[in-house]
Design a protein around this motif. Structure first.
Motif, PDB file in Angstrom:
ATOM      1  N   UNK A   1       0.350  -1.470   0.132  1.00 58.89           N
ATOM      2  CA  UNK A   1      -0.355  -0.215   0.483  1.00 58.89           C
ATOM      3  C   UNK A   1       0.877   1.078   0.353  1.00 58.89           C
ATOM      4  N   UNK A   2       2.244   1.099   0.625  1.00 54.49           N
ATOM      5  CA  UNK A   2       3.026   2.149   0.659  1.00 54.49           C
ATOM      6  C   UNK A   2       3.411   2.816  -0.752  1.00 54.49           C
ATOM      7  N   UNK A   3       3.952   1.644  -0.703  1.00 50.70           N
ATOM      8  CA  UNK A   3       4.811   1.546  -2.056  1.00 50.70           C
ATOM      9  C   UNK A   3       4.161   2.106  -2.968  1.00 50.70           C
ATOM     10  N   UNK A   4       2.581   1.846  -3.352  1.00 52.35           N
ATOM     11  CA  UNK A   4       1.364   2.255  -4.527  1.00 52.35           C
ATOM     12  C   UNK A   4       1.741   4.128  -4.054  1.00 52.35           C
ATOM     13  N   UNK A   5       1.931   4.345  -2.708  1.00 55.99           N
ATOM     14  CA  UNK A   5       1.805   5.824  -2.495  1.00 55.99           C
ATOM     15  C   UNK A   5       2.902   6.833  -2.190  1.00 55.99           C
ATOM     16  N   UNK A   6       3.946   5.777  -3.363  1.00 55.49           N
ATOM     17  CA  UNK A   6       5.154   6.541  -3.606  1.00 55.49           C
ATOM     18  C   UNK A   6       6.212   6.258  -2.326  1.00 55.49           C
ATOM     19  N   UNK A   7       6.282   5.801  -1.601  1.00 56.74           N
ATOM     20  CA  UNK A   7       7.201   5.343  -0.230  1.00 56.74           C
ATOM     21  C   UNK A   7       8.162   4.144  -0.802  1.00 56.74           C
ATOM     22  N   UNK A   8       9.075   4.300  -0.379  1.00 53.36           N
ATOM     23  CA  UNK A   8       9.837   3.367   0.059  1.00 53.36           C
ATOM     24  C   UNK A   8       9.620   2.626   1.062  1.00 53.36           C
ATOM     25  N   UNK A   9       8.850   1.305   1.363  1.00 55.12           N
ATOM     26  CA  UNK A   9       8.646   1.340   2.151  1.00 55.12           C
ATOM     27  C   UNK A   9       8.933  -0.881   2.185  1.00 55.12           C
ATOM     28  N   UNK A  10       9.235  -1.650   3.233  1.00 53.40           N
ATOM     29  CA  UNK A  10       9.888  -2.608   3.216  1.00 53.40           C
ATOM     30  C   UNK A  10       9.597  -3.644   4.067  1.00 53.40           C
ATOM     31  N   UNK A  11       9.088  -4.584   3.992  1.00 55.15           N
ATOM     32  CA  UNK A  11       8.827  -5.839   5.210  1.00 55.15           C
ATOM     33  C   UNK A  11       9.771  -5.981   5.783  1.00 55.15           C
ATOM     34  N   UNK A  12      10.267  -6.128   7.158  1.00 56.47           N
ATOM     35  CA  UNK A  12      10.825  -7.349   7.941  1.00 56.47           C
ATOM     36  C   UNK A  12      10.322  -7.484   8.691  1.00 56.47           C
ATOM     37  N   UNK A  13      10.869  -8.441   8.972  1.00 61.67           N
ATOM     38  CA  UNK A  13      10.531  -9.321  10.800  1.00 61.67           C
ATOM     39  C   UNK A  13      11.816  -8.792  11.339  1.00 61.67           C
ATOM     40  N   UNK A  14      11.733  -9.414  12.434  1.00 63.96           N
ATOM     41  CA  UNK A  14      12.942  -9.579  14.144  1.00 63.96           C
ATOM     42  C   UNK A  14      12.628 -10.498  15.364  1.00 63.96           C
ATOM     43  N   UNK A  15      13.101 -11.016  16.206  1.00 63.57           N
ATOM     44  CA  UNK A  15      14.884 -10.600  15.457  1.00 63.57           C
ATOM     45  C   UNK A  15      14.668 -11.298  14.822  1.00 63.57           C
ATOM     46  N   UNK A  16      16.271 -11.445  14.549  1.00 67.35           N
ATOM     47  CA  UNK A  16      16.849 -12.181  13.790  1.00 67.35           C
ATOM     48  C   UNK A  16      18.333 -11.802  14.290  1.00 67.35           C
ATOM     49  N   UNK A  17      19.106 -13.534  14.080  1.00 67.50           N
ATOM     50  CA  UNK A  17      20.848 -13.131  14.356  1.00 67.50           C
ATOM     51  C   UNK A  17      21.336 -12.473  14.360  1.00 67.50           C
ATOM     52  N   UNK A  18      22.305 -12.359  15.124  1.00 67.00           N
ATOM     53  CA  UNK A  18      23.754 -11.414  14.366  1.00 67.00           C
ATOM     54  C   UNK A  18      24.369 -11.302  13.445  1.00 67.00           C
ATOM     55  N   UNK A  19      25.638 -10.673  13.483  1.00 63.74           N
ATOM     56  CA  UNK A  19      26.438 -11.146  12.938  1.00 63.74           C
ATOM     57  C   UNK A  19      26.968 -12.194  12.477  1.00 63.74           C
ATOM     58  N   UNK A  20      27.001 -12.776  10.464  1.00 66.38           N
ATOM     59  CA  UNK A  20      27.363 -14.529  11.092  1.00 66.38           C
ATOM     60  C   UNK A  20      28.413 -14.062   9.861  1.00 66.38           C
ATOM     61  N   UNK A  21      28.910 -15.192   9.587  1.00 66.40           N
ATOM     62  CA  UNK A  21      30.036 -15.869   8.650  1.00 66.40           C
ATOM     63  C   UNK A  21      29.138 -16.297   7.302  1.00 66.40           C
ATOM     64  N   UNK A  22      28.903 -15.227   6.401  1.00 61.77           N
ATOM     65  CA  UNK A  22      28.428 -16.738   4.852  1.00 61.77           C
ATOM     66  C   UNK A  22      28.913 -17.805   4.367  1.00 61.77           C
ATOM     67  N   UNK A  23      30.240 -17.138   4.418  1.00 64.62           N
ATOM     68  CA  UNK A  23      31.446 -17.723   2.922  1.00 64.62           C
ATOM     69  C   UNK A  23      32.801 -17.364   3.623  1.00 64.62           C
ATOM     70  N   UNK A  24      33.608 -18.720   3.264  1.00 71.48           N
ATOM     71  CA  UNK A  24      35.018 -18.158   3.486  1.00 71.48           C
ATOM     72  C   UNK A  24      35.838 -19.133   2.359  1.00 71.48           C
ATOM     73  N   UNK A  25      35.858 -18.278   1.863  1.00 72.95           N
ATOM     74  CA  UNK A  25      36.829 -18.879  -0.153  1.00 72.95           C
ATOM     75  C   UNK A  25      37.989 -18.738   0.024  1.00 72.95           C
ATOM     76  N   UNK A  26      38.738 -19.490  -0.067  1.00 73.09           N
ATOM     77  CA  UNK A  26      40.271 -19.668  -0.797  1.00 73.09           C
ATOM     78  C   UNK A  26      40.392 -18.773  -2.413  1.00 73.09           C
ATOM     79  N   UNK A  27      40.812 -17.895  -2.257  1.00 76.93           N
ATOM     80  CA  UNK A  27      41.529 -17.767  -4.093  1.00 76.93           C
ATOM     81  C   UNK A  27      42.177 -17.875  -4.735  1.00 76.93           C
TER      82      UNK A  27
END
Ligand code: ATP
Length: 320
Positions: free
Chosen positions: A294-320
């Motif tokens: 609804x808010x996006x249709x009215x021209x706003x930048x709106x994002x649905x999010x949820x919480x709580x979510x975990x804190x900082x975490x490693x998502x990948x670790x690659x040797x180049x």
């Protein structure tokens, strides 16, 4: 910094770290050291910054912003030098790591810049964790939290994630139980507010009233109870942000955004931290999607999010 012998093997560690909303934020009077004590309930939400740290020979730290960033960063001021919070985090880690190298930090920005959601703090938290892994520093979460607090009041929370009570300047954290997911819609502004400016404005407004403001020493236990039970309706009646009046004084349109969100079906709305992002609490995930639409249709930048979510975490670790 240690010298790197033989052939240099580059490695990339990618970490994601969440932005936050303050479900409650009580702010004390200006202290003689220039800070304010706060009592706040932090909630980490599903809008993440990503830092990709790649080791390089030598000792230089460099920073770039990824083209994958979902934010429109035209005209937005993000320093790429030693004043970038991610740079500072890498520099602190290099100081305490025996086997540090040079590092390039590529930041994917998704949390609004100067938006009151701790985006820069999330970059710092992500960088601490990434460099810890990259340089095998082997620091404990407590040691990392200690370094995080040196970088800024909101950095330890982005490391911890979940939900937490923050005292002191927001850095003395105690995890809070929040089993159920809360659904929110973030309404992002196309301008930023400076956190120090918002605090100064609050001091000025309070001075003009001549009222004594108590030091905040605890958060309302009813807020923790509502979070624990996943009671979004109960929580909607308890949202509080002492900074909101100062943010609205600097950006009066914020009041309309909150009103608009509530008229469009939000249970309640609040300025997030020092703003100008507005966090609207929704009844559930479906209601959040409908509201954001609804808010996006009215021209706003709106994002649905949820919480709580975990804190900082490693998502990948690659040797180049
Ligand atoms: P907080 O709520 O923790 O006060 P914020 O989310 O309102 O922070 P940030 O996005 O963290 O604000 O950035 C505030 C300012 O810090 C920016 O305007 C920018 O000049 C500077 N800055 C330094 N490092 C960063 C970074 N990694 N990302 C974004 N801004 C940064």
């Amino acid at each position: 910094m240690s010298a790197v012998k033989g052939r240099f093997a580059a490695r990339t560690v990618k970490v994601k770290a969440p932005g936050k909303v303050n479900v409650s934020l009580n702010v004390g009077p200006l202290r003689t050291d220039g800070y304010h004590s706060v009592a706040s309930v932090y909630l980490a939400v599903s809008l993440y910054e990503e830092v990709s740290a790649t080791s390089r020979p030598g000792g230089d730290i460099t920073v770039s912003i990824s083209p994958d960033s979902t934010l429109d960063l035209d005209g937005v001021d993000i320093p790429l030098d030693s004043s970038n919070l991610a740079y500072r985090a890498a520099a602190i880690m290099a100081d305490v790591s025996e086997h540090s190298t040079g590092v390039h930090l590529e930041i994917t920005k998704r949390v609004p810049v100067a938006g009151g959601m701790g985006g820069g703090s999330a970059d710092a938290a992500a960088t601490l964790l990434a460099c810890d892994a990259l340089w095998n520093s082997g620091l404990s979460r407590e040691e990392l939290a200690h370094l995080a607090a040196e970088l800024g009041a909101d950095v330890p929370f982005s490391l911890l994630g979940g939900a937490a009570v923050g005292l002191g300047v927001g850095d003395q954290l105690s995890p809070a139980l929040a089993k159920a997911q809360m659904d929110w819609v973030l309404v992002c502004a196309d301008y930023g507010l400076s956190t120090p400016e918002v605090f100064k404005t609050l001091d000025r407004l309070r001075d003009a009233e001549g009222l004594d403001v108590p030091e905040p020493i605890e958060v309302d236990p009813k807020i923790l109870q509502a979070l624990r039970g996943g009671d979004s309706e109960g929580l909607s009646r308890l949202l509080v942000n002492d900074l909101q009046r100062a943010s609205i004084d600097l950006a009066p349109q914020l009041k309309d955004t909150i009103g608009l969100g509530e008229a469009a079906g939000a249970l309640a709305g609040i300025v997030s931290g020092s703003g100008p992002t507005v966090a609207l609490l929704a009844r559930d995930g479906d209601a959040a999607e409908v509201l954001a639409d609804k808010l996006r249709h009215q021209g706003h930048q709106a994002l649905a999010v949820h919480g709580p979510v975990p804190g900082a975490r490693i998502i990948s670790d690659t040797l180049l």
